[in-house]
Design a protein around this motif. Structure first.
Motif, PDB file in Angstrom:
ATOM      1  N   MET A 199       0.842  -1.197   0.000  1.00 33.27           N
ATOM      2  CA  MET A 199       0.000   0.000   0.000  1.00 33.27           C
ATOM      3  C   MET A 199       0.880   1.252   0.000  1.00 33.27           C
ATOM      4  N   ASN A 200       0.608   2.168  -0.921  1.00 34.38           N
ATOM      5  CA  ASN A 200       1.399   3.396  -0.984  1.00 34.38           C
ATOM      6  C   ASN A 200       0.647   4.548  -0.336  1.00 34.38           C
ATOM      7  N   ILE A 201       1.319   5.147   0.600  1.00 30.52           N
ATOM      8  CA  ILE A 201       0.672   6.186   1.395  1.00 30.52           C
ATOM      9  C   ILE A 201       1.435   7.494   1.207  1.00 30.52           C
ATOM     10  N   ILE A 202       0.686   8.561   0.980  1.00 32.30           N
ATOM     11  CA  ILE A 202       1.312   9.888   0.899  1.00 32.30           C
ATOM     12  C   ILE A 202       0.815  10.697   2.086  1.00 32.30           C
ATOM     13  N   VAL A 203       1.736  11.276   2.828  1.00 36.62           N
ATOM     14  CA  VAL A 203       1.315  12.103   3.960  1.00 36.62           C
ATOM     15  C   VAL A 203       1.754  13.542   3.702  1.00 36.62           C
ATOM     16  N   CYS A 204       0.768  14.447   3.715  1.00 38.86           N
ATOM     17  CA  CYS A 204       1.043  15.862   3.430  1.00 38.86           C
ATOM     18  C   CYS A 204       1.325  16.577   4.742  1.00 38.86           C
ATOM     19  N   ILE A 205       2.451  17.262   4.805  1.00 37.04           N
ATOM     20  CA  ILE A 205       2.795  17.953   6.045  1.00 37.04           C
ATOM     21  C   ILE A 205       3.119  19.421   5.768  1.00 37.04           C
ATOM     22  N   LYS A 206       3.097  20.224   6.834  1.00 33.97           N
ATOM     23  CA  LYS A 206       3.414  21.647   6.707  1.00 33.97           C
ATOM     24  C   LYS A 206       4.338  22.047   7.839  1.00 33.97           C
ATOM     25  N   GLN A 207       5.317  22.860   7.478  1.00 33.47           N
ATOM     26  CA  GLN A 207       6.197  23.407   8.508  1.00 33.47           C
ATOM     27  C   GLN A 207       5.578  24.711   9.015  1.00 33.47           C
ATOM     28  N   VAL A 208       5.428  24.823  10.327  1.00 31.54           N
ATOM     29  CA  VAL A 208       4.762  25.993  10.914  1.00 31.54           C
ATOM     30  C   VAL A 208       5.609  26.553  12.060  1.00 31.54           C
ATOM     31  N   PRO A 209       5.385  27.840  12.421  1.00 29.27           N
ATOM     32  CA  PRO A 209       6.071  28.340  13.614  1.00 29.27           C
ATOM     33  C   PRO A 209       5.501  27.676  14.866  1.00 29.27           C
TER      34      PRO A 209
ATOM     35  N   VAL B 276       2.637   5.531   8.956  1.00 30.03           N
ATOM     36  CA  VAL B 276       3.640   4.508   9.259  1.00 30.03           C
ATOM     37  C   VAL B 276       2.960   3.239   9.793  1.00 30.03           C
ATOM     38  N   ARG B 277       1.907   3.433  10.590  1.00 28.12           N
ATOM     39  CA  ARG B 277       1.188   2.261  11.114  1.00 28.12           C
ATOM     40  C   ARG B 277       0.496   1.482   9.995  1.00 28.12           C
ATOM     41  N   ILE B 278      -0.076   2.186   9.020  1.00 30.53           N
ATOM     42  CA  ILE B 278      -0.718   1.482   7.895  1.00 30.53           C
ATOM     43  C   ILE B 278       0.341   0.668   7.151  1.00 30.53           C
ATOM     44  N   LYS B 279       1.506   1.293   6.952  1.00 32.82           N
ATOM     45  CA  LYS B 279       2.588   0.585   6.260  1.00 32.82           C
ATOM     46  C   LYS B 279       2.990  -0.674   7.040  1.00 32.82           C
ATOM     47  N   GLU B 280       3.090  -0.531   8.357  1.00 28.39           N
ATOM     48  CA  GLU B 280       3.494  -1.676   9.173  1.00 28.39           C
ATOM     49  C   GLU B 280       2.464  -2.809   9.111  1.00 28.39           C
TER      50      GLU B 280
ATOM     51  N   GLU C 109      12.671  21.555   4.109  1.00 29.20           N
ATOM     52  CA  GLU C 109      13.364  20.268   4.019  1.00 29.20           C
ATOM     53  C   GLU C 109      13.598  19.678   5.412  1.00 29.20           C
ATOM     54  N   THR C 110      13.810  20.537   6.394  1.00 30.51           N
ATOM     55  CA  THR C 110      14.001  20.075   7.776  1.00 30.51           C
ATOM     56  C   THR C 110      12.808  19.244   8.246  1.00 30.51           C
ATOM     57  N   ALA C 111      11.606  19.720   7.910  1.00 26.53           N
ATOM     58  CA  ALA C 111      10.391  19.008   8.321  1.00 26.53           C
ATOM     59  C   ALA C 111      10.350  17.628   7.660  1.00 26.53           C
ATOM     60  N   LEU C 112      10.803  17.564   6.407  1.00 27.53           N
ATOM     61  CA  LEU C 112      10.795  16.276   5.699  1.00 27.53           C
ATOM     62  C   LEU C 112      11.791  15.299   6.321  1.00 27.53           C
ATOM     63  N   ARG C 113      12.958  15.825   6.714  1.00 28.43           N
ATOM     64  CA  ARG C 113      13.940  14.956   7.373  1.00 28.43           C
ATOM     65  C   ARG C 113      13.379  14.408   8.680  1.00 28.43           C
ATOM     66  N   GLU C 114      12.668  15.270   9.397  1.00 31.06           N
ATOM     67  CA  GLU C 114      12.057  14.814  10.643  1.00 31.06           C
ATOM     68  C   GLU C 114      11.032  13.709  10.345  1.00 31.06           C
ATOM     69  N   ALA C 115      10.266  13.894   9.256  1.00 29.37           N
ATOM     70  CA  ALA C 115       9.262  12.886   8.878  1.00 29.37           C
ATOM     71  C   ALA C 115       9.946  11.547   8.590  1.00 29.37           C
ATOM     72  N   ILE C 116      11.115  11.617   7.952  1.00 29.19           N
ATOM     73  CA  ILE C 116      11.856  10.379   7.667  1.00 29.19           C
ATOM     74  C   ILE C 116      12.321   9.729   8.971  1.00 29.19           C
ATOM     75  N   SER C 117      12.772  10.553   9.915  1.00 25.96           N
ATOM     76  CA  SER C 117      13.226   9.996  11.195  1.00 25.96           C
ATOM     77  C   SER C 117      12.071   9.318  11.927  1.00 25.96           C
ATOM     78  N   LEU C 118      10.835   9.720  11.597  1.00 26.48           N
ATOM     79  CA  LEU C 118       9.656   9.142  12.252  1.00 26.48           C
ATOM     80  C   LEU C 118       9.102   7.938  11.497  1.00 26.48           C
ATOM     81  N   GLY C 119       9.766   7.563  10.410  1.00 26.00           N
ATOM     82  CA  GLY C 119       9.362   6.328   9.743  1.00 26.00           C
ATOM     83  C   GLY C 119       8.934   6.456   8.288  1.00 26.00           C
ATOM     84  N   CYS C 120       8.903   7.686   7.753  1.00 25.59           N
ATOM     85  CA  CYS C 120       8.558   7.833   6.335  1.00 25.59           C
ATOM     86  C   CYS C 120       9.735   7.336   5.490  1.00 25.59           C
TER      87      CYS C 120
END
Lengths: 400, 260
Positions: free
Chosen positions: B1-11, B46-50, B67-78
């Motif tokens: 299953m391919n999952i896309i998660v849309c995120i936003k960097q905010v203050p 990440v849970r759906i993937k698991e 890009e920082t937010a994306l790196r964090e997303a990768i550290s969380l399992g993306c």
């Protein structure tokens, strides 16, 4: 492509633009404003603030679209189980003011199944016209048939303004309708007005958790759509004499097809009052110490005919379900009276309740941030004061 | 299953303070974080993937530093990350933002689920998720608090309402927006942090997307900001003092007209 430029001849270095920029993208160099394009989002706040015409925001090219075919103010009237939700009456009240400023009709739109009897209710709340689509697929809210039906209505009758409640249904529906119809949409408005010259809807809303307010317009697109929070606008009065014209629409079956399927609806809020609609909320936080503390504020809420709210830490501690959480990651509420018991008032909580008309805060810590926004503050133990307060109100209201 | 998660960097809102003199936002030193609601979307992806296998792609539109937010997303399992960034996107309102993200999702291509947080903490509109599903013409279920079942055939979820919840069934592909109740996000794993360090997010500009230039950025945005102002901060009022019985009596008297 859109661009923004500082006209150095006009710039006086007054720093108004610097203060207006919500993104920290303006700084001063040699007494002139400089825009950091890496931070700028072209929101135009600086151009609006400049008193010297020194900021040029190059916006759209091409001729202005003809918007004259669009008229009337529409209110999407949300119904659940055939009952019109109170937010709809608030929107009809506000919509009436906007319609009369524009010299157009106020129209109520209602989608449902077997809802013909509700026309009278919308009529006496001041609607000049009611658009009704009645079909079994519209009995409960489903994204697809609701979107399709509303898009069809908008495309055929071309309203200039559409108002909708900022509810779970309203926000899900109108976002899709706005995309499909190419409309401008502004979320969670707390103030609406009309610029008579340009026939623009002036939509004021909080952003950055209520730390700033922004006024948004839709200059070149129609309809202008806005969602409005609960309890912000005054409900329309009742005029039994008003008779609305009724437009009943039917559409081919394919319009009512839903890709998703509602299996069941579960109501689980323990009290009868919905948090976002409540006039009075008694809320508890960590200072209540546990379930017993929440039983206490539940008692007070019952006496006041109010709802129970909670801070995030109380929810995280498992003392009360998430559906009661007020604040940034919970609900935003605007009751007439908010009684915060044992809540310290972290910014994330304040964001969700600081627009309440009257705030009462009871907290042991004299430095608790909640006391700084409270209309009435009490430094003391909520576990002692809440029961005493419950007794007082019982006596005052003549309840046992 | 391919999952896309849309995120936003905010203050980070905890850092947002108002300057008491100028009455404006103090932004110096305000940290950028992943929108708090998106953390739940990442965790659920990440849970759906698991559960079902497949991969998770984190997608964001924003300035290069997102890009920082994306790196964090990768550290969380993306597994993968896509940054859509271009000056041409500046000034996007929710119409143009959802259009741009939908175009990026089409370019990513093969997907079964799109996940978004219910709203972002800076704009608070809750409009971009539904906007994406409208642009992609896929079904949506908003405000979900539980995924009961998910497979290639479809999903059954609980959608939060004002009164409780609805149980809803949907075919895939589908877009979900999630509320906080759906899960408790995990901490980044050591392996995740290592991966995040070496990860190279894919970067797309407007030219990489199949998009109508007139529908991007300020030009593609129906709404305009007319003005921005700081509300008068709420001032504290009266402090009541005395014994529990005394203050209760006084308070009840003060509030009498509001509660009857």
């Amino acid at each position: 492509m859109a661009s923004i430029t500082i006209l150095l001849d006009q710039c006086t270095g007054c720093t108004l633009c610097l203060k207006a920029c919500p993104f920290g993208a303006v700084h001063m160099a040699n007494k002139k404003a400089v825009i950091d394009m890496a931070k700028c989002t072209l929101c135009g706040a600086c151009a609006g603030a400049c008193k010297f015409g020194a900021i040029e925001l190059k916006d759209l090219s091409g001729p202005k679209r003809d918007l004259s075919a669009y008229k009337d103010v529409w209110v999407f009237c949300e119904q659940k189980k055939g009952h019109i939700q109170s937010i709809s009456f608030e929107l009809l009240g506000e919509g009436k003011k906007l319609a009369s400023k524009l010299g157009v009709k106020l129209c109520a739109v209602i989608l449902g199944s077997g809802i013909e009897p509700k026309i009278a209710e919308l009529s006496e709340r001041g609607a000049d016209k009611v658009y009704l689509v009645d079909h079994p697929a519209l009995q409960f809210y489903q994204d697809d048939p609701y979107t399709e039906a509303l898009v069809k209505l908008v495309e055929e009758y071309k309203p200039e303004i559409v108002l909708c409640g900022a509810t779970t249904i309203g926000r899900s529906l109108i976002s899709r309708v706005a995309i499909r119809t190419g409309a401008g949409l502004t979320a969670d408005c707390t103030g609406l007005d009309i610029d008579g010259k340009e026939r623009l809807l002036l939509q004021t809303r909080p952003a950055f958790g209520g730390n700033i307010m922004a006024t948004i317009v839709t200059p070149r697109h129609r309809p202008q759509m806005a969602t409005v929070r609960h309890k912000v606008m005054q409900e329309a009065g009742i005029d039994k004499g008003n008779k609305a014209e009724v437009v009943r629409k039917t559409y081919p079956e394919e319009v009512f097809k839903s890709r998703t399927r509602l299996i069941e609806t579960v109501e689980e809020i323990s009290e009868t009052i919905n948090l976002s609609e409540a006039d009075i909320i008694v809320a508890g936080g960590r200072g209540l110490g546990g379930n017993e503390g929440f039983a206490m504020i539940g008692e007070l809420a019952k006496v006041l005919n109010g709802a129970v709210g909670a801070s995030r830490s109380a929810v995280d501690a498992g003392w009360i379900p998430y559906s009661h959480q007020v604040g940034q990651t919970g609900k935003t509420v605007v009751p007439k009276l908010y009684i915060a018991c044992g809540i310290s008032g972290q910014i994330q909580h304040l964001i969700g309740m600081q627009s309440s008309k009257v705030i009462v805060a009871i907290n042991k810590d004299p430095d608790a941030p909640i006391l700084k926004v409270a209309t009435y503050g009490i430094v003391g133990d909520a576990l002692e004061i809440v029961p005493a307060l419950t007794r007082e109100f019982r006596r005052l209201l003549g309840k046992k | 299953m391919n999952i896309i998660v849309c995120i936003k960097q905010v203050p980070n809102t905890t850092d947002v303070r108002i300057d008491p003199v100028t009455n404006t936002l103090i932004r110096d030193g305000v940290e950028s974080v992943i929108n708090p609601f998106d953390a739940y979307a990442i965790e659920e992806a990440v849970r759906i993937k698991e559960r079902c296998g497949g991969k998770v792609t984190a997608l964001t539109m924003g300035p290069p530093q997102a890009e920082t937010a994306l790196r964090e997303a990768i550290s969380l399992g993306c597994d993968e990350a896509v940054l859509v960034s271009d000056r041409k996107f500046a000034g996007s309102d929710t119409w143009a933002t959802s259009y741009t993200l939908a175009a990026a999702i089409r370019k990513i291509g093969d997907f079964d689920v799109v996940l978004c947080g219910k709203q972002a903490s800076d704009g608070d509109t809750a409009q971009v998720g539904p906007g994406i599903s409208a642009h992609l013409d896929i079904p949506q279920v908003t405000y979900i608090k539980k995924i009961l079942q998910i497979s290639a055939q479809g999903a059954r979820v609980e959608r939060m309402t004002e009164e409780g919840y609805d149980e809803v069934e949907t075919p895939l592909p589908c877009l979900f927006t999630v509320v906080k109740e759906i899960n408790t996000p995990r901490m980044p794993s050591l392996k995740g942090m290592m991966r995040a360090k070496s990860a190279k997010p894919v970067k797309w500009t407007a030219a990489d997307l199949e998009a109508d230039p007139a529908a991007l950025g300020l030009e593609g945005s129906p709404t305009r900001v007319l003005k921005i102002f700081t509300p008068v901060p709420r001032k504290g009022g009266e402090m009541l003092s005395g014994s529990a019985a005394d203050v209760s009596k006084e308070l009840a008297e003060l509030l009498k007209d509001m509660v009857v």
